[in-house]
Design a protein around this motif. Sequence first.
Motif, short mmCIF file in Angstrom:
data_model
loop_
_atom_site.label_atom_id
_atom_site.label_comp_id
_atom_site.label_asym_id
_atom_site.label_seq_id
_atom_site.Cartn_x
_atom_site.Cartn_y
_atom_site.Cartn_z
N MET A 56 0.95 -1.29 0.04
CA MET A 56 -0.09 -0.02 0.04
C MET A 56 0.90 1.24 -0.07
O MET A 56 1.91 1.50 0.73
CB MET A 56 -0.76 0.07 1.17
N SER A 57 0.54 2.07 -0.85
CA SER A 57 1.33 3.43 -0.97
C SER A 57 0.65 4.51 -0.14
O SER A 57 -0.32 4.62 0.06
CB SER A 57 1.63 3.83 -2.54
N ASP A 58 1.64 5.30 0.29
CA ASP A 58 1.21 6.55 1.02
C ASP A 58 1.44 7.88 0.08
O ASP A 58 2.25 8.11 -0.44
CB ASP A 58 2.14 6.82 2.11
N ARG A 59 0.01 8.11 -0.15
CA ARG A 59 -0.12 9.21 -1.31
C ARG A 59 -0.40 10.63 -0.41
O ARG A 59 -0.84 11.62 -1.09
CB ARG A 59 -1.04 8.97 -2.23
N GLN A 60 -0.11 10.79 0.64
CA GLN A 60 -0.40 11.90 1.55
C GLN A 60 0.88 12.93 1.06
O GLN A 60 2.09 12.47 0.83
CB GLN A 60 -0.20 11.89 2.91
N LEU A 61 0.53 13.96 0.72
CA LEU A 61 1.46 15.05 0.21
C LEU A 61 1.96 15.95 1.37
O LEU A 61 1.30 16.24 2.39
CB LEU A 61 0.72 16.19 -0.75
N TRP A 62 3.31 15.93 1.42
CA TRP A 62 4.11 16.59 2.52
C TRP A 62 4.84 18.01 1.90
O TRP A 62 5.23 17.99 0.71
CB TRP A 62 5.19 15.92 3.13
N SER A 63 4.75 19.12 2.68
CA SER A 63 5.42 20.30 2.19
C SER A 63 6.74 20.19 2.97
O SER A 63 7.15 19.23 3.41
CB SER A 63 4.54 21.32 2.70
N TYR A 64 7.61 21.41 2.85
CA TYR A 64 8.89 21.55 3.56
C TYR A 64 8.66 21.21 5.09
O TYR A 64 9.41 20.44 5.73
CB TYR A 64 9.19 22.85 3.28
N LYS A 65 7.57 21.71 5.48
CA LYS A 65 7.56 21.52 7.11
C LYS A 65 7.19 20.00 7.60
O LYS A 65 7.96 19.67 8.46
CB LYS A 65 6.17 22.25 7.55
N GLU A 66 6.54 19.07 6.89
CA GLU A 66 6.43 17.79 7.11
C GLU A 66 7.71 17.01 6.78
O GLU A 66 8.06 16.15 7.48
CB GLU A 66 5.24 17.34 6.20
N ILE A 67 8.24 17.33 5.67
CA ILE A 67 9.72 16.77 5.47
C ILE A 67 10.64 16.95 6.53
O ILE A 67 11.32 16.14 6.94
CB ILE A 67 10.13 17.15 4.10
N ALA A 68 10.71 18.29 6.84
CA ALA A 68 11.33 18.90 8.16
C ALA A 68 11.29 18.02 9.38
O ALA A 68 12.19 17.47 9.88
CB ALA A 68 11.54 20.18 8.29
N ALA A 69 10.06 17.76 9.67
CA ALA A 69 9.59 17.29 10.93
C ALA A 69 10.14 15.71 10.65
O ALA A 69 10.53 15.10 11.84
CB ALA A 69 8.42 17.14 11.06
N HIS A 70 10.06 15.30 9.58
CA HIS A 70 10.17 13.71 9.51
C HIS A 70 11.70 13.35 9.60
O HIS A 70 12.06 12.29 10.28
CB HIS A 70 9.95 13.30 8.18
N ILE A 71 12.65 14.21 9.29
CA ILE A 71 14.01 14.02 9.22
C ILE A 71 14.73 15.02 10.32
O ILE A 71 16.16 14.94 10.43
CB ILE A 71 14.61 14.30 7.77
N ARG A 72 13.94 15.47 11.15
CA ARG A 72 14.33 16.38 12.23
C ARG A 72 15.31 17.53 11.85
O ARG A 72 16.27 17.49 12.67
CB ARG A 72 15.09 15.26 13.29
N VAL A 73 14.80 18.24 11.01
CA VAL A 73 15.52 19.58 10.62
C VAL A 73 14.60 20.65 10.56
O VAL A 73 13.21 20.34 10.67
CB VAL A 73 16.42 19.29 9.23
N THR A 94 16.06 24.11 6.18
CA THR A 94 17.15 23.28 5.45
C THR A 94 16.83 22.37 4.60
O THR A 94 17.56 22.08 3.56
CB THR A 94 17.51 22.27 6.68
N VAL A 95 15.53 22.03 4.47
CA VAL A 95 14.80 21.15 3.42
C VAL A 95 14.83 22.14 2.19
O VAL A 95 15.13 21.79 1.17
CB VAL A 95 13.43 20.65 3.72
N ARG A 96 14.45 23.25 2.39
CA ARG A 96 14.34 24.29 1.10
C ARG A 96 15.93 24.47 0.48
O ARG A 96 16.13 24.34 -0.59
CB ARG A 96 14.11 25.60 1.63
N SER A 97 16.95 24.48 1.52
CA SER A 97 18.26 24.25 1.27
C SER A 97 18.64 23.33 0.37
O SER A 97 19.36 23.16 -0.76
CB SER A 97 19.19 24.67 2.21
N TYR A 98 18.21 22.04 0.81
CA TYR A 98 18.31 20.77 0.05
C TYR A 98 17.98 20.62 -1.37
O TYR A 98 18.62 20.52 -2.38
CB TYR A 98 17.59 19.58 0.71
N ARG A 99 16.85 21.36 -1.44
CA ARG A 99 16.01 21.53 -2.80
C ARG A 99 16.81 22.43 -3.51
O ARG A 99 17.12 22.24 -4.76
CB ARG A 99 14.52 22.01 -2.73
#
Length: 67
Positions: free
Chosen positions: A1-18, A22-27
Amino acid sequence: MSDRQLWSYKEIAAHIRVQPDTVRSYRKHGLLPAPDHVEGGKPYWYADTVRAWVARRPGNRGRREED
């Protein structure tokens, strides 16, 4: 089963604890995958896309994902 929930910079940052900036800089530096969706000029990624990126990103060193 795939997770099709959309994440913004905020959710990505929370997931990787930054900070979201920082996520914007990665992009900006080409370290983040291309967005799966753009709405109103804002990029979003599927949770599965982010999890796959986290699993193969440098510095992961076999860390276990914690939700």
